[in-house]
Design an enzyme around this catalytic site. Structure first.
Site, mmCIF file in Angstrom:
data_model
loop_
_atom_site.group_PDB
_atom_site.id
_atom_site.type_symbol
_atom_site.label_atom_id
_atom_site.label_comp_id
_atom_site.label_asym_id
_atom_site.label_seq_id
_atom_site.Cartn_x
_atom_site.Cartn_y
_atom_site.Cartn_z
ATOM 1 N N ARG A 102 0.840 -1.207 0.000
ATOM 2 C CA ARG A 102 0.000 0.000 0.000
ATOM 3 C C ARG A 102 0.870 1.251 0.000
ATOM 4 O O ARG A 102 0.599 2.210 -0.712
ATOM 5 C CB ARG A 102 -0.932 -0.014 1.204
ATOM 6 C CG ARG A 102 -2.209 -0.850 1.031
ATOM 7 C CD ARG A 102 -1.958 -2.239 0.481
ATOM 8 N NE ARG A 102 -3.141 -3.045 0.319
ATOM 9 C CZ ARG A 102 -3.548 -3.955 1.204
ATOM 10 N NH1 ARG A 102 -2.869 -4.164 2.324
ATOM 11 N NH2 ARG A 102 -4.631 -4.660 0.963
ATOM 12 N N ASP A 150 0.475 -7.097 -3.369
ATOM 13 C CA ASP A 150 -0.960 -6.922 -3.132
ATOM 14 C C ASP A 150 -1.542 -6.196 -4.333
ATOM 15 O O ASP A 150 -0.831 -5.918 -5.315
ATOM 16 C CB ASP A 150 -1.218 -6.154 -1.836
ATOM 17 C CG ASP A 150 -2.462 -6.662 -1.122
ATOM 18 O OD1 ASP A 150 -3.555 -6.582 -1.725
ATOM 19 O OD2 ASP A 150 -2.355 -7.141 0.010
ATOM 20 N N HIS A 175 -5.991 -10.511 -4.178
ATOM 21 C CA HIS A 175 -5.052 -9.395 -3.989
ATOM 22 C C HIS A 175 -3.984 -9.421 -5.084
ATOM 23 O O HIS A 175 -2.791 -9.262 -4.814
ATOM 24 C CB HIS A 175 -4.410 -9.452 -2.600
ATOM 25 C CG HIS A 175 -5.365 -9.137 -1.486
ATOM 26 N ND1 HIS A 175 -5.803 -7.850 -1.235
ATOM 27 C CD2 HIS A 175 -5.984 -9.944 -0.590
ATOM 28 C CE1 HIS A 175 -6.646 -7.882 -0.201
ATOM 29 N NE2 HIS A 175 -6.772 -9.131 0.194
ATOM 30 N N GLU A 218 -9.504 -12.945 1.473
ATOM 31 C CA GLU A 218 -10.357 -11.989 0.749
ATOM 32 C C GLU A 218 -10.337 -12.243 -0.758
ATOM 33 O O GLU A 218 -9.870 -11.425 -1.547
ATOM 34 C CB GLU A 218 -9.913 -10.553 1.071
ATOM 35 C CG GLU A 218 -10.065 -10.217 2.547
ATOM 36 C CD GLU A 218 -9.582 -8.827 2.910
ATOM 37 O OE1 GLU A 218 -10.161 -8.230 3.845
ATOM 38 O OE2 GLU A 218 -8.636 -8.335 2.274
ATOM 39 N N TRP A 235 -6.290 -14.262 11.623
ATOM 40 C CA TRP A 235 -6.400 -12.802 11.708
ATOM 41 C C TRP A 235 -7.822 -12.314 11.936
ATOM 42 O O TRP A 235 -8.027 -11.242 12.505
ATOM 43 C CB TRP A 235 -5.844 -12.158 10.433
ATOM 44 C CG TRP A 235 -6.755 -12.224 9.235
ATOM 45 C CD1 TRP A 235 -6.865 -13.242 8.346
ATOM 46 C CD2 TRP A 235 -7.680 -11.222 8.802
ATOM 47 N NE1 TRP A 235 -7.803 -12.955 7.385
ATOM 48 C CE2 TRP A 235 -8.313 -11.716 7.639
ATOM 49 C CE3 TRP A 235 -8.033 -9.957 9.280
ATOM 50 C CZ2 TRP A 235 -9.285 -10.994 6.943
ATOM 51 C CZ3 TRP A 235 -9.009 -9.230 8.591
ATOM 52 C CH2 TRP A 235 -9.614 -9.746 7.438
ATOM 53 N N TYR A 254 -3.613 -5.960 15.430
ATOM 54 C CA TYR A 254 -3.520 -5.085 14.258
ATOM 55 C C TYR A 254 -3.125 -3.686 14.734
ATOM 56 O O TYR A 254 -3.968 -2.899 15.162
ATOM 57 C CB TYR A 254 -4.845 -5.076 13.493
ATOM 58 C CG TYR A 254 -4.901 -6.146 12.413
ATOM 59 C CD1 TYR A 254 -4.323 -7.392 12.618
ATOM 60 C CD2 TYR A 254 -5.522 -5.911 11.195
ATOM 61 C CE1 TYR A 254 -4.365 -8.372 11.641
ATOM 62 C CE2 TYR A 254 -5.552 -6.893 10.201
ATOM 63 C CZ TYR A 254 -4.977 -8.121 10.442
ATOM 64 O OH TYR A 254 -5.008 -9.092 9.462
ATOM 65 N N TRP A 264 -0.700 -2.720 8.648
ATOM 66 C CA TRP A 264 -1.168 -2.513 7.272
ATOM 67 C C TRP A 264 -1.111 -1.019 6.990
ATOM 68 O O TRP A 264 -1.421 -0.200 7.851
ATOM 69 C CB TRP A 264 -2.589 -3.060 7.107
ATOM 70 C CG TRP A 264 -2.661 -4.533 7.396
ATOM 71 C CD1 TRP A 264 -3.001 -5.113 8.583
ATOM 72 C CD2 TRP A 264 -2.333 -5.594 6.509
ATOM 73 N NE1 TRP A 264 -2.919 -6.480 8.479
ATOM 74 C CE2 TRP A 264 -2.522 -6.804 7.218
ATOM 75 C CE3 TRP A 264 -1.915 -5.654 5.185
ATOM 76 C CZ2 TRP A 264 -2.289 -8.055 6.652
ATOM 77 C CZ3 TRP A 264 -1.695 -6.894 4.607
ATOM 78 C CH2 TRP A 264 -1.874 -8.075 5.320
#
Length: 767
Positions: free
Chosen positions: A175, A204, A265, A329, A395, A420, A470
């Site tokens: 990111r 990602d 991702h 995801e 997670w 996190y 993240w």
């Protein structure tokens, strides 16, 4: 005998120095972090002087000796010599003895009048023993040269061993990209507190960050992201840089775990090599956060060839046995709509797309096993079943880890509600921007990686835990550090220290020593902010009491004269009461004098605003809608075609789309809502909203100037019972990777005496 002189003799006795050693005794045994398994103090101490040397028993331990000689030289300017004659007098001994009943990370540390002796079966154990030893020395200070020899340190015996073998930290560089110098800095600090795993999230949707020579477009295209505002974010690590970081970590006994995300991702992969998808469209590196619908095709042979080719190159860079292959995801619409994937399902006898993902991940694991690597996946891969040798990173909560461990799979725990560290560590209304959630220091410290639901004989499958960062909203290196420290230090103690030895109050007492270490390494660590008021404008009509607190005990100082507080400003001791408008400023102060961010609050005395007299009104608001992409309110043209309509509720101003998937840019627009708001009774009201502007009684209550509009802003106003003019301006756009149509368009309120907010509903708005 004159009894009045006894206290004088007693005072002289306790202040006398040891006649055998004139140097003061330094005892920092209660300041070691993470807390050792056993500490026993002994009488006397050991004098370290300029003739003290380091002795090692095996040639392989020479690197450990040299590492700490250089480290102490950097800290103090003094260079210890290595005693090649193995003379044990006046020495710090590094004794490696494989016959000892110690596991690979365990060590014993003995300090006596004769010298210091660290024993272990491995160099890793010696390394950890030396890390503990350096915490016993007075070497961390503001002037960085405090240790002037000779010094005398407390005699003691330490037996130490970690509770868990996996003590990790995760960093997402997809990111936002971060330099290898920054990563090395973190490895330096993490190793001080016996963290031993670095999970490097390299790929990602938003960027591919590792050079793969066989697939150059992964970095030529996949590492470059064009943001919605036209700016470019890019960066990747060359293979030589990867090797440099991995070796740097190895020297500090930290294993690097790479993450190569599959099958989801993968937008950055598909932007470079679209033939690996089930579709035929052109793809771009994703500039939105959230979940991407475009994934790798499970039915194409080329997909697995690509994965194996990448893994082959990675094996030359990452020697550690564990590789993380994602699996989280994964929207499966493309697989459902793919003829090839559906045919594959039938051939393999798979009942649904979840089992198709299990098939995919099993093939990936088989590729890894060819190169003697073990696969880790996020807990979603449990949904369709996993192979007996798959390892899980839990997670989404603890449930995935519990189920996996009870079935005999090894598990690393990092449930988002505890681990996190991109989540807020203080009140989100007070703290700088973070992802969301709320994980204060105490919550991290009190976490137990072994849930009570784990069967007794399966507890061995919990390898440990790690903290995750993240980076959707962490654009700067100092932001990473602010979020990470000291929570990662708390987790280091969670994963190293025996459960029965943990105590949060004791940990807090040792934080001052930790802060000194972090200061030396110029870490921008978090200091708890003064909390209480959730807005920086506090309106009152007669008088108001303003309380403050912190997430854990820290001194607060304040001023009321418009100047920023300093360490000698008035100490906050009880809630402050005001009867006149005041410019209040308050900050937290640590024992070392370091101050937090200053909170600036306007405590404003105002007359109550009278309600307006209106003719008979109808329910709802008038909505004026202008199509277009507007970054801010000033960009809305004055003379433009608008669509006017009546909406029954504020939420009707926009449809909220499924979070994390595609955004329909045809819906970009500016919406202005006009009408009246009915207030139920006289008083001071607080309003909360994510909208760009909210006007009440012709007062600008919310003015959301930040580009990223994810978390609500608050403000207060004094209103009379009845109707007041209302105007809301809402821009549907994208900024900083966040689409505003993922937010519910709403306005919330509460009375000053209340804690919880209520939604302004359709019975309160009129036009």
């Amino acid at each position: 005998m004159n009894l009045r002189i006894i206290p004088i003799f007693f005072l002289i006795f306790i202040t006398c120095k040891n006649p055998e050693n004139s140097t003061p005794l330094i005892d920092k045994s209660l300041q070691i972090t993470p807390k050792p398994l056993k500490i026993n103090k002994k009488p006397g101490g050991f004098e370290i002087n300029k003739n003290t040397s380091i002795v090692y028993t095996e040639e392989s331990s020479k690197t450990i000796a040299k590492y700490f000689i250089e480290k102490i030289k950097t800290l103090t300017g003094h260079t210890f010599s290595i005693n090649t004659n193995k003379d044990k007098k006046n020495s710090i001994q590094l004794v490696k003895n494989k016959s000892l009943n110690l596991k690979k990370e365990e060590y014993n540390l003995s300090i006596s009048k004769e010298g210091v002796k660290i024993t272990a079966t491995t160099n890793q154990g010696l390394f950890y023993g030396m890390q503990t030893f350096t915490q016993l020395l007075p070497i961390y200070s503001e002037n960085k040269s405090q240790m002037e020899l000779p010094i005398q340190i407390q005699a003691l015996e330490i037996e130490d061993a970690p509770r868990f073998g996996w003590r990790g930290m995760h960093l997402d560089v997809s990111r936002h990209f971060f330099s290898i110098d920054f990563i090395k800095k973190q490895l330096d600090v993490l190793s001080l507190f016996k963290i031993n795993k670095f999970h490097w999230h390299l790929t990602d949707d938003q960027g591919w960050r590792i050079e793969i020579k066989k697939y150059p477009k992964l970095t030529e295209i996949g590492s470059i992201r064009k943001n919605e505002d036209g700016s470019i974010h890019q960066g990747y690590y060359t293979q030589e840089e990867i090797k440099e970081v991995v070796q740097y970590a190895k020297d500090r006994f930290i294993d690097v775990v790479p993450e190569f995300d599959t099958p989801g991702h993968a937008a950055a992969i598909l932007a470079a090599y679209p033939e690996l998808s089930c579709g035929k469209e052109k793809y771009e590196v994703r500039n939105l956060w959230g979940v991407e619908s475009n994934i790798l095709c499970a039915a194409k042979k080329e997909t697995y060839t690509f994965i194996e080719d990448v893994i082959i190159e990675m094996t030359a860079l990452f020697p550690y046995e564990y590789y993380h292959m994602g699996g989280d995801e994964v929207p499966k619409d493309q697989w459902k709509n793919s003829v090839e994937c559906q045919n594959l399902k039938k051939r393999e006898g798979l009942k649904d797309e979840k089992e198709l993902q299990s098939y995919f991940m099993a093939r990936v694991e088989k590729i890894l096993s060819k190169y003697q690597k073990k696969m880790i996946g996020w807990d979603e891969i449990l949904e369709g079943g996993i192979t007996p040798t798959t390892n899980i990173m839990s997670w989404q909560g603890e449930e995935g880890g519990i189920n996996a461990a009870n079935k005999g799979h090894d598990v690393i725990m990092n449930p988002s509600q505890y681990c996190y560290f991109n989540f807020y560590q203080g009140d989100p209304k007070v703290e700088p921007l973070a992802f969301g959630g709320y994980i204060p220091l105490e919550k991290v410290y009190t976490y137990d990686p072994i849930p009570k639901e784990i069967e007794e004989d399966k507890k061995k499958h919990i390898l440990g835990a790690q903290g995750n960062i993240w980076t959707e909203y962490t654009y700067k290196e100092e932001t990473i550090e602010y979020l990470l420290y000291p929570r990662i230090i708390a987790l280091a103690e969670v994963t190293w220290t025996a459960k029965e030895n943990k105590n949060f109050e004791d940990f807090l007492s040792r934080l001052n020593n930790v802060y000194a270490i972090l200061d030396y390494h110029t870490i921008n660590y978090h200091i708890p902010l003064p909390e209480g008021p959730t807005t920086n404008r506090i309106v009152f009509t007669d008088s108001v009491t303003v309380p403050f607190s912190t997430t854990h005990p820290v001194k607060m100082v304040y001023t009321i004269d418009g100047t920023d507080p300093i360490i000698t400003s008035t100490i906050y001791e009880k809630p402050l009461r005001f009867k006149e408008t005041t410019d209040l400023r308050i900050a937290s102060v640590l024992q070392n004098g370091k101050m937090s961010i200053v909170r600036k609050l306007m405590v404003t005395k105002e007359e109550i605003i009278p309600a307006v007299t209106t003719k008979k009104l109808s329910k709802g608001l008038i909505k004026h809608e202008t199509k277009g992409y507007f970054k801010n309110i000033d960009e809305i043209p004055n003379n433009t075609i608008t669509t006017n309509s009546i909406i029954k509720s504020i939420e009707d101003a926009n449809t909220t789309y499924h979070w994390g998937h595609e955004v329909n840019k045809d819906n970009f627009k500016a919406v202005v809502m006009n009408g009246y708001l009915e207030i139920p009774e006289d008083g001071v009201y607080y309003f909360s909203s994510c909208q760009d502007q909210v006007w009440i009684a012709d007062q600008l209550i919310i003015d959301y100037k930040d580009a990223l509009k994810k978390h609500p802003k608050e403000n207060s106003i004094a209103l009379q019972k009845g109707k007041h003019k209302l105007k809301i301006i809402y821009l549907n756009n994208i900024a900083k990777g966040w689409a505003t149509d993922w937010n519910t368009v709403e306005l919330k309120y509460r009375k000053a005496s209340e804690v919880d907010y209520h939604t302004v509903d359709e019975n309160m708005i009129f036009h």
